[in-house]
Design an enzyme around this catalytic site. Structure first.
Site, PDB file in Angstrom:
ATOM      1  N   ILE A  14      35.247  35.385  33.269  1.00  0.00           N
ATOM      2  CA  ILE A  14      35.386  34.529  34.457  1.00  0.00           C
ATOM      3  C   ILE A  14      34.165  34.648  35.369  1.00  0.00           C
ATOM      4  O   ILE A  14      33.754  33.668  35.997  1.00  0.00           O
ATOM      5  CB  ILE A  14      36.708  34.810  35.229  1.00  0.00           C
ATOM      6  N   LYS A  90      42.403  36.522  40.618  1.00  0.00           N
ATOM      7  CA  LYS A  90      43.839  36.654  40.433  1.00  0.00           C
ATOM      8  C   LYS A  90      44.133  37.442  39.163  1.00  0.00           C
ATOM      9  O   LYS A  90      43.303  37.419  38.256  1.00  0.00           O
ATOM     10  CB  LYS A  90      44.535  35.287  40.393  1.00  0.00           C
ATOM     11  N   ASP A 168      49.548  36.687  32.761  1.00  0.00           N
ATOM     12  CA  ASP A 168      48.172  36.448  33.221  1.00  0.00           C
ATOM     13  C   ASP A 168      47.954  34.947  33.452  1.00  0.00           C
ATOM     14  O   ASP A 168      47.559  34.555  34.554  1.00  0.00           O
ATOM     15  CB  ASP A 168      47.140  37.028  32.238  1.00  0.00           C
TER      16      ASP A 168
HETATM   17  P1  NAP Z   1      36.914  40.093  30.870  1.00  0.00           P
HETATM   18  O1  NAP Z   1      36.151  39.047  30.132  1.00  0.00           O
HETATM   19  O2  NAP Z   1      37.523  41.210  30.092  1.00  0.00           O
HETATM   20  O3  NAP Z   1      35.939  40.678  31.996  1.00  0.00           O
HETATM   21  C1  NAP Z   1      36.202  41.851  32.724  1.00  0.00           C
HETATM   22  C2  NAP Z   1      34.875  42.574  32.904  1.00  0.00           C
HETATM   23  O4  NAP Z   1      35.082  43.715  33.737  1.00  0.00           O
HETATM   24  C3  NAP Z   1      34.297  43.086  31.588  1.00  0.00           C
HETATM   25  O5  NAP Z   1      32.911  42.817  31.519  1.00  0.00           O
HETATM   26  C4  NAP Z   1      34.565  44.580  31.681  1.00  0.00           C
HETATM   27  O6  NAP Z   1      33.677  45.350  30.904  1.00  0.00           O
HETATM   28  C5  NAP Z   1      34.371  44.803  33.138  1.00  0.00           C
HETATM   29  N1  NAP Z   1      34.863  46.089  33.599  1.00  0.00           N
HETATM   30  C6  NAP Z   1      35.781  46.905  33.019  1.00  0.00           C
HETATM   31  N2  NAP Z   1      35.935  48.016  33.765  1.00  0.00           N
HETATM   32  C7  NAP Z   1      35.087  47.908  34.812  1.00  0.00           C
HETATM   33  C8  NAP Z   1      34.781  48.749  35.908  1.00  0.00           C
HETATM   34  N3  NAP Z   1      35.394  49.926  36.113  1.00  0.00           N
HETATM   35  N4  NAP Z   1      33.857  48.338  36.809  1.00  0.00           N
HETATM   36  C9  NAP Z   1      33.242  47.152  36.641  1.00  0.00           C
HETATM   37  N5  NAP Z   1      33.491  46.315  35.621  1.00  0.00           N
HETATM   38  C10 NAP Z   1      34.401  46.694  34.709  1.00  0.00           C
HETATM   39  O7  NAP Z   1      38.104  39.446  31.698  1.00  0.00           O
HETATM   40  P2  NAP Z   1      38.114  38.016  32.436  1.00  0.00           P
HETATM   41  O8  NAP Z   1      38.699  36.992  31.528  1.00  0.00           O
HETATM   42  O9  NAP Z   1      36.811  37.745  33.041  1.00  0.00           O
HETATM   43  O10 NAP Z   1      39.228  38.301  33.526  1.00  0.00           O
HETATM   44  C11 NAP Z   1      39.008  39.141  34.642  1.00  0.00           C
HETATM   45  C12 NAP Z   1      40.025  38.776  35.696  1.00  0.00           C
HETATM   46  O11 NAP Z   1      39.801  37.414  36.071  1.00  0.00           O
HETATM   47  C13 NAP Z   1      41.473  38.858  35.180  1.00  0.00           C
HETATM   48  O12 NAP Z   1      42.319  39.365  36.161  1.00  0.00           O
HETATM   49  C14 NAP Z   1      41.843  37.410  34.890  1.00  0.00           C
HETATM   50  O13 NAP Z   1      43.218  37.146  35.103  1.00  0.00           O
HETATM   51  C15 NAP Z   1      41.006  36.684  35.929  1.00  0.00           C
HETATM   52  N6  NAP Z   1      40.711  35.299  35.539  1.00  0.00           N
HETATM   53  C16 NAP Z   1      40.243  35.018  34.275  1.00  0.00           C
HETATM   54  C17 NAP Z   1      40.018  33.690  33.906  1.00  0.00           C
HETATM   55  C18 NAP Z   1      39.468  33.320  32.560  1.00  0.00           C
HETATM   56  O14 NAP Z   1      39.372  32.118  32.266  1.00  0.00           O
HETATM   57  N7  NAP Z   1      39.084  34.275  31.719  1.00  0.00           N
HETATM   58  C19 NAP Z   1      40.290  32.666  34.814  1.00  0.00           C
HETATM   59  C20 NAP Z   1      40.703  32.994  36.092  1.00  0.00           C
HETATM   60  C21 NAP Z   1      40.918  34.317  36.438  1.00  0.00           C
HETATM   61  P3  NAP Z   1      34.114  45.786  29.402  1.00  0.00           P
HETATM   62  O15 NAP Z   1      34.499  44.515  28.686  1.00  0.00           O
HETATM   63  O16 NAP Z   1      32.903  46.437  28.847  1.00  0.00           O
HETATM   64  O17 NAP Z   1      35.305  46.698  29.577  1.00  0.00           O
END
Ligand code: NAP
Length: 308
Positions: A14, A90, A168
């Protein structure tokens, strides 16, 4: 004009899909730093952790937390303690008690805490709220079904405790519903399907009601292949209102009222800037409360294992 110096924490899907391009297009914001254990950005000061960034990083005014939800409450507390504004992806946290007290912390420190619900910024949401305010609502159905393998490939955190599983995306539907319905509503029944090898549900059926006895039914499912469905249907005394495509489209019976692709994140960041300018916070925990209720009230069913 003084730019807001922003850090993004969690450089995952995101952050890359929405936060980076949105921030790059907003002259009022300068991207000052990144914190992520395994990712960095060319030309931007990058740190392996939030702690390291706050200790050794460049001066910043605000932090956008785009990490998995299990980390967010603790990270928000840390950022507020460091005297910075906070934008939360979120869901705002994985525990109620980890986020609710931070509203008072933000107020006491004069900083902004913004729990963003991106689905609420979809183009059909405010028109749906206005349309429903003048009708008698008779029944509501939520169908939120997507293919987890398409939308969350390899996201192990989503299946861990506090990862929300199908909630989620489901919490996006609840963030819209709590915005557009004129009355608060309460969970009366929940059935949660947990894969035998996972700690979070892959599907959920929920029933809610309000003080007037309105029946609200929701089906969330992560096993949907083919057509993906993110829809809310509301039967009223003046026909059916359907909000579909996650909030991009609004239909009254056969008539299309809204059909737009307007991006939510520029609106989210404008709202963040506005809250900061006014010295306010915006933290609505109603969608999170419904998910917490589902975990408390829900009957658990064990279903076949899920492999990515
Ligand atoms: P994601 O792709 O897994 O990204 C999360 C990132 O945070 C990864 O790069 C992860 O690194 C990193 N991370 C893990 N532990 C950390 C720490 N202690 N300090 C700093 N960074 C750290 O997940 P995402 O899809 O972006 O989703 C993240 C949030 O946004 C969720 O709550 C989701 O509900 C929300 N969201 C997502 C979307 C979507 O379309 N994906 C849309 C709206 C909202 P590693 O992978 O190396 O662990």
């Amino acid at each position: 004009m003084t730019q807001l110096r922003l850090a993004i924490v969690g450089l995952g899907k995101i952050a890359r899909d929405q936060h980076l391009p949105t921030v790059a297009a907003l002259p009022a914001i300068a991207l000052a730093a990144i914190a992520d254990p395994n990712a960095s950005l060319d030309g931007v000061a990058s740190f392996a952790s939030l702690e390291e960034m706050l200790r050794d990083g460049p001066p910043i005014d605000a932090v956008a937390l785009c990490t998995p939800p299990q980390l967010r409450g603790r990270q928000a507390a840390m950022v507020l303690a460091a005297g910075k504004h906070v934008l939360l992806e979120k869901p705002p946290a994985a525990t109620f008690s980890g986020i609710a007290p931070l509203v008072d912390v933000a107020r006491a420190s004069g900083k902004t805490l913004f729990a963003s619900w991106h689905a609420r910024f979809s183009p059909a949401v405010e028109p749906a709220k206005a349309w429903l305010a003048e009708r008698e609502i008779r029944a509501v159905r939520v169908i939120w079904k997507e293919d987890v393998r398409v939308w969350h490939p390899g996201q192990a955190w989503i299946w861990e405790p506090g990862g929300f599983g199908v909630f989620d995306p489901g919490i996006n539907a609840l963030s819209i519903l709590t915005r557009i319905l004129p009355q608060p509503f309460v969970l009366t029944r929940a059935e949660l399907a947990f894969p035998s090898n996972r700690a979070a549900p892959i599907a959920a059926t929920l029933d809610f009601s309000d003080t007037g006895g309105l029946a609200i039914h929701a089906d969330f499912d992560f096993r949907q292949t083919g057509t993906q469905t993110w829809a809310i249907e509301v039967d009223t005394d003046r026909g059916r209102l359907t909000l579909s495509a996650g909030g991009a489209k609004l239909t009254h019976d056969e008539h299309v009222l809204v059909d737009e692709k307007k991006a939510a994140y520029p609106l989210i960041y404008r709202r963040f800037l506005d809250l900061i300018a006014r010295g306010e916070s915006d933290v609505d925990l109603a969608p999170l409360a419904h998910v917490a209720d589902a975990f408390m009230l829900g009957r658990r069913h064990v279903v076949e294992p899920f492999e990515d």
